[in-house]
Design a protein around this motif. Sequence first.
Motif, PDB file in Angstrom:
ATOM      1  N   PRO A 170       1.196  -1.657   0.096  1.00 33.44           N
ATOM      2  CA  PRO A 170      -0.490   0.249  -0.042  1.00 33.44           C
ATOM      3  C   PRO A 170       1.004   1.439   0.003  1.00 33.44           C
ATOM      4  CG  PRO A 170      -0.900  -1.415   1.618  1.00 33.44           C
ATOM      5  CD  PRO A 170       0.896  -2.385   1.277  1.00 33.44           C
ATOM      6  N   LEU A 171       0.407   2.002  -0.374  1.00 39.24           N
ATOM      7  CA  LEU A 171       0.918   3.625  -1.185  1.00 39.24           C
ATOM      8  C   LEU A 171       0.834   4.129   0.583  1.00 39.24           C
ATOM      9  CD1 LEU A 171       2.682   5.746  -2.240  1.00 39.24           C
ATOM     10  CD2 LEU A 171       0.030   5.798  -3.787  1.00 39.24           C
ATOM     11  N   ARG A 193      -4.487   1.607  -3.824  1.00 42.75           N
ATOM     12  CA  ARG A 193      -4.643   1.580  -2.539  1.00 42.75           C
ATOM     13  C   ARG A 193      -4.189   2.201  -1.903  1.00 42.75           C
ATOM     14  NH1 ARG A 193      -3.757  -4.587  -1.432  1.00 42.75           N
ATOM     15  NH2 ARG A 193      -1.624  -4.302  -2.636  1.00 42.75           N
ATOM     16  N   PRO A 194      -3.724   3.485  -1.326  1.00 44.13           N
ATOM     17  CA  PRO A 194      -3.040   4.327  -0.485  1.00 44.13           C
ATOM     18  C   PRO A 194      -3.415   3.942   0.620  1.00 44.13           C
ATOM     19  CG  PRO A 194      -4.634   5.960  -2.389  1.00 44.13           C
ATOM     20  CD  PRO A 194      -4.660   4.167  -1.682  1.00 44.13           C
ATOM     21  N   LYS A 195      -2.203   4.396   1.725  1.00 40.13           N
ATOM     22  CA  LYS A 195      -3.379   4.077   2.931  1.00 40.13           C
ATOM     23  C   LYS A 195      -4.092   5.778   3.947  1.00 40.13           C
ATOM     24  CE  LYS A 195       0.493   1.515   4.514  1.00 40.13           C
ATOM     25  NZ  LYS A 195       1.869   1.561   6.060  1.00 40.13           N
ATOM     26  N   ALA A 196      -3.581   6.559   2.874  1.00 34.32           N
ATOM     27  CA  ALA A 196      -4.324   7.837   3.073  1.00 34.32           C
ATOM     28  C   ALA A 196      -4.850   8.656   1.921  1.00 34.32           C
ATOM     29  CB  ALA A 196      -3.936   8.620   4.713  1.00 34.32           C
ATOM     30  N   ASN A 247       6.318  10.042  -7.524  1.00 29.76           N
ATOM     31  CA  ASN A 247       5.669   8.872  -8.530  1.00 29.76           C
ATOM     32  C   ASN A 247       4.630  10.482  -8.810  1.00 29.76           C
ATOM     33  OD1 ASN A 247       7.268   6.821  -9.085  1.00 29.76           O
ATOM     34  ND2 ASN A 247       5.934   6.085  -7.411  1.00 29.76           N
ATOM     35  N   SER A 248       4.220  10.747 -10.292  1.00 25.68           N
ATOM     36  CA  SER A 248       3.325  11.266 -10.237  1.00 25.68           C
ATOM     37  C   SER A 248       2.487  11.306 -11.889  1.00 25.68           C
ATOM     38  CB  SER A 248       3.881  12.979 -10.454  1.00 25.68           C
ATOM     39  OG  SER A 248       4.677  13.596 -11.481  1.00 25.68           O
ATOM     40  N   LEU A 249       1.421  11.490 -12.167  1.00 27.11           N
ATOM     41  CA  LEU A 249       0.844  11.492 -13.097  1.00 27.11           C
ATOM     42  C   LEU A 249       0.166  12.774 -13.346  1.00 27.11           C
ATOM     43  CD1 LEU A 249       0.095   9.664 -15.555  1.00 27.11           C
ATOM     44  CD2 LEU A 249      -1.516   9.086 -14.420  1.00 27.11           C
ATOM     45  N   ARG A 268       7.399  11.499   3.755  1.00 25.66           N
ATOM     46  CA  ARG A 268       6.224  10.263   3.338  1.00 25.66           C
ATOM     47  C   ARG A 268       6.463   9.907   1.511  1.00 25.66           C
ATOM     48  NH1 ARG A 268       4.361   9.663   8.341  1.00 25.66           N
ATOM     49  NH2 ARG A 268       3.596  11.206   9.324  1.00 25.66           N
ATOM     50  N   GLU A 269       5.936   8.695   1.642  1.00 27.91           N
ATOM     51  CA  GLU A 269       6.631   7.768   1.045  1.00 27.91           C
ATOM     52  C   GLU A 269       3.924   8.829   0.068  1.00 27.91           C
ATOM     53  OE1 GLU A 269       5.170   4.050  -1.909  1.00 27.91           O
ATOM     54  OE2 GLU A 269       5.332   3.756   1.286  1.00 27.91           O
ATOM     55  N   ILE A 270       5.115   9.811  -1.588  1.00 34.30           N
ATOM     56  CA  ILE A 270       3.543  10.089  -1.841  1.00 34.30           C
ATOM     57  C   ILE A 270       3.569   9.258  -3.610  1.00 34.30           C
ATOM     58  CG2 ILE A 270       3.964  11.713   0.191  1.00 34.30           C
ATOM     59  CD1 ILE A 270       4.852  13.536  -2.281  1.00 34.30           C
TER      60      ILE A 270
END
Length: 391
Positions: free
Chosen positions: A3-4, A98-101, A63-65, A28-30
């Motif tokens: 999970p992210l 599936r991010p945690k937040a 990462n970004s999109l 933070r992992e974002i």
Amino acid sequence: MMPLELLIITPYPIHYQMPVFERLAETREIHVLFLRQARGASGYDWEFGKKVDFGIRKIGFGNSLALPTTRDEKSESQLSAEQLRRALAVIRAIVRLRPKAVYVHGFAGLPEVAALLTCRLTGIPTLLRSVSYDLGERSRLRSGLRKVLYPPILSLATRIGYIGWHNRAFFLNHGVKPHRLRYVPHGVDNASFDTDPEPDEELDMVARRKFTFVFVGKLIDKKAPDLLLRAFRAMPDRDTAMLAIVGSGAMKGDLQRYAEQEDLDVDFFDFLAQRQLAALLGRCDCLVLPSRYQETWGLVVNEALASGLPVIVSDRVGCAPDLVMGKTGYVFASDSVESLVQAMDSMRRQGPKSDYRDRTKMVVDSYSASAIAEALSSVVGELLVMEGSMA
């Protein structure tokens, strides 16, 4: 797939957000999902009325999109096929990552609402942040619709980040309970404006032995540049001051003709990228933001304060009670030439900006990119604890 930690959903790449995301990524992992490409990616901004370069640098985090943009921003409705496509893309991203937040910036569009609803249904805690406020709403119908539509949307968010006094009042007025609110400041990369201006022949003309007021923004009705010109014309001892107007828009031609007819000492500049703007602000003595309505915050005030300038803003500018009132300048009654003249004359009589420099820097330091990232990280930490308890 692990999970992210945090998924950020925001309208488009904005130059003042990039430093915040970069600092947040240090702790933070974002993953950042931009709902459309950079504003002006095609080179044209309809409010400026011309091609502009917002100076958005290469993204320096995780990462970004950015979802592709296929329609003109001005003509796109909130229930268009384009909005529906983006909403479905947001739902797919949440399910896949599936991010945690999740941190959602804004809530007026279908994609943002879809994100909040998806997270509520799947048990993912969310932070919603928006710059909305209630000042100067000119449509009673629109105001009434907001009272009906906004509370159920806002109820979907686990925590709501407010940026200042007026923004907090907006959320409370729309049914948000105080215990759900968390303070997350709003600002720019102060370091980009806290610099000594480099020599520039064109910009050096601005600092020619006169007290210099400066306006920066789109030359459209809600920004009230016409009010500023009328107030400048009415100033006592006007020959000891000058005015720099930076920006483009529908009113520019009329403003230039008025300045010429009234023989006003006004220099007009087109849209300036961030480095050029910092150089110009460093040569001026006071920023004036005379907006009539819909100035939810006024980030140019942050930029001016970071440059060491005092400011004059109307009481319709969202940041007035937080950054200006009794601290760094004057707040005048919106759409009042007399009130603005009084503020400008008082500021001119005080002399150069050096008297304000330490004060402006002290105020704006707590609105830096680092301060914003720290506040966001704190709320994210709170959400992650909630996510852990729900798992």
